[in-house]
Design an enzyme around this catalytic site. Structure first.
Site, short mmCIF file in Angstrom:
data_model
loop_
_atom_site.label_atom_id
_atom_site.label_comp_id
_atom_site.label_asym_id
_atom_site.label_seq_id
_atom_site.Cartn_x
_atom_site.Cartn_y
_atom_site.Cartn_z
N ARG A 243 0.86 -1.34 0.03
CA ARG A 243 0.08 0.10 0.06
C ARG A 243 0.96 1.13 -0.09
O ARG A 243 0.38 2.07 -0.06
CB ARG A 243 -0.90 -0.05 1.24
CG ARG A 243 -2.38 -0.24 0.90
CD ARG A 243 -3.05 -0.23 2.31
NE ARG A 243 -4.50 -0.14 2.13
CZ ARG A 243 -5.32 -1.05 2.47
NH1 ARG A 243 -5.10 -2.26 2.27
NH2 ARG A 243 -6.60 -0.78 2.43
N ARG B 103 -17.83 -3.87 8.71
CA ARG B 103 -16.61 -3.17 9.26
C ARG B 103 -16.74 -1.93 9.73
O ARG B 103 -17.50 -0.97 9.22
CB ARG B 103 -15.73 -3.20 7.72
CG ARG B 103 -15.24 -4.56 7.38
CD ARG B 103 -14.54 -4.65 6.00
NE ARG B 103 -13.69 -3.48 6.00
CZ ARG B 103 -12.64 -3.27 4.99
NH1 ARG B 103 -12.96 -4.14 3.93
NH2 ARG B 103 -11.84 -2.19 4.82
N ARG C 56 -9.77 6.85 3.86
CA ARG C 56 -9.04 5.88 3.35
C ARG C 56 -8.74 5.98 1.94
O ARG C 56 -7.72 5.81 1.40
CB ARG C 56 -9.87 4.54 3.27
CG ARG C 56 -10.13 3.81 4.81
CD ARG C 56 -11.03 2.89 4.87
NE ARG C 56 -11.19 1.92 4.01
CZ ARG C 56 -12.12 1.12 3.69
NH1 ARG C 56 -13.36 1.40 4.40
NH2 ARG C 56 -12.07 -0.09 3.10
P1 AMP Z 1 -8.79 -3.37 3.42
O1 AMP Z 1 -9.26 -4.38 4.03
O2 AMP Z 1 -7.55 -3.73 2.41
O3 AMP Z 1 -9.47 -2.10 2.99
O4 AMP Z 1 -7.94 -2.74 4.80
C1 AMP Z 1 -8.56 -2.26 5.96
C2 AMP Z 1 -7.47 -1.53 6.90
O5 AMP Z 1 -6.31 -2.40 7.28
C3 AMP Z 1 -6.76 -0.57 6.25
O6 AMP Z 1 -7.63 0.81 5.93
C4 AMP Z 1 -5.66 -0.29 6.83
O7 AMP Z 1 -5.80 0.30 8.25
C5 AMP Z 1 -5.22 -1.66 7.25
N1 AMP Z 1 -4.50 -2.36 6.12
C6 AMP Z 1 -4.64 -3.25 5.39
N2 AMP Z 1 -3.74 -3.47 4.59
C7 AMP Z 1 -2.70 -2.59 4.88
C8 AMP Z 1 -1.41 -2.28 4.18
N3 AMP Z 1 -0.75 -2.99 3.48
N4 AMP Z 1 -0.64 -1.57 5.03
C9 AMP Z 1 -1.19 -0.73 6.04
N5 AMP Z 1 -2.21 -0.84 6.54
C10 AMP Z 1 -3.17 -1.78 5.96
#
Ligand code: AMP
Length: 292
Positions: free
Chosen positions: A88, A139, A150
């Site tokens: 990310r 969520r 985000r």
């Molecule tokens: P997601 O399910 O991919 O939308 O991720 C949900 C949350 O998890 C994100 O908003 C971040 O807070 C955290 N997160 C997930 N993947 C990462 C990553 N590669 N680096 C940093 N934070 C992450």
């Protein structure tokens, strides 16, 4: 096959990752899912990540890199994986390059799902409504306020990865506004073009029709392997069964000849020995006779 799915929240990464998992039998490695599991289990990583995630921020790079590195080593990831939500940030991408190099693994492609930002909020709203309908837990970060944050972090920290991977000739961009199955098909076509997946059905049909056209002479040879030799094509280019049989046969024949010649030599040496013995005996007789 190892691929990365890149795209803002609500672009359909998770949905496409699941469909690709079914299609190619590889695993989906979603850092978001792993972190949510860690939060639910109350692990040290979970405790660290909880607040950050709830506010829409990014968990520190070293934490997610550590999680991914361990996960890649699991036996179920040996066949390949789809990274969803990782990397990310540019430092995460660099760390991924390093760890893949150390593990002697190659990244096949980075698929960017491009979507209109205006559609993202309504997509996430639909996702929330569907989850509620199914009675699933929604969520904490799927609210309009957190989604805005985000998206901002995607733009500032994740979007630079588009440039990072296009410079390294890894990036493929796909229109994420199409219907779900159209996006899946587009991804599949892209992976085929890159040689990341084997054109199984195509190669098999190709090999079969080639064998039909000229079974005796050309047979398997005519089944040209695709850019990356497909399994079927590989099979076709392997020595044919009859050839293997012939090799086996000639081995047998060779063994037989060896046996035969050994027998012959044994026979002749026996004969020779007998002859020698007879000669000796005859000599003795003549000597005795002479003496008399
Ligand atoms: P997601 O399910 O991919 O939308 O991720 C949900 C949350 O998890 C994100 O908003 C971040 O807070 C955290 N997160 C997930 N993947 C990462 C990553 N590669 N680096 C940093 N934070 C992450």
């Amino acid at each position: 096959m190892r691929i990365i799915l890149l795209g803002p929240p609500g672009s359909g990464k998770g949905t496409q990752a699941q469909l690709l998992v079914q299609r190619y039998g590889i695993v989906q490695l979603s850092t978001g899912e792993m972190l949510r599991a860690a939060v639910a289990a109350g692990t040290p990583v979970g405790l660290k990540a909880k607040e950050i995630m709830a506010s829409g921020g990014l968990v520190p790079d070293d934490v997610v890199v550590g999680i991914i590195s361990d996960r890649i080593d699991q036996p179920d990831a040996k066949r390949g994986f789809i990274l969803d939500g990782f990397p990310r940030t540019v430092p995460q991408a660099e760390a991924l390059d390093d760890l893949l190099r150390h593990k002697h693994l190659k990244l096949d492609a980075v698929i960017e799902l491009r979507v209109n930002e205006s559609a993202l909020l309504s997509r996430v709203e639909t996702r929330v409504a569907q989850m509620r309908e199914r009675g699933e837990e929604v969520r904490l970060d799927d609210t309009p306020e957190v989604l805005t944050k985000r998206l901002a972090s995607y733009r500032s920290q994740t979007e630079p990865l588009i440039h990072y991977y296009s410079e390294r000739r890894k990036l493929s961009t796909i229109d994420g506004m199409m219907a779900i199955d159209e996006v899946t098909r587009a991804i599949h076509r892209q992976l085929l073009a890159l040689g990341a997946v084997e054109p199984k059905t195509h190669a098999k049909t190709h090999a079969r029709s080639a064998a039909k056209a000229a079974p005796a002479k050309t047979g398997a040879k005519t089944a040209k392997p695709a850019k990356k030799p497909a399994k079927a094509a590989k099979k076709a280019t392997k020595p044919a069964k009859s050839a293997k049989k012939a090799v086996k046969g000639s081995k047998k024949a060779a063994k037989k000849t060896v046996k035969k010649s050994a027998k012959k030599t044994a026979k002749t040496s026996v004969k020779k020995a007998l002859k020698k013995g007879a000669k000796k005996a005859a000599k003795k007789v003549t000597k005795k006779r002479a003496k008399r």
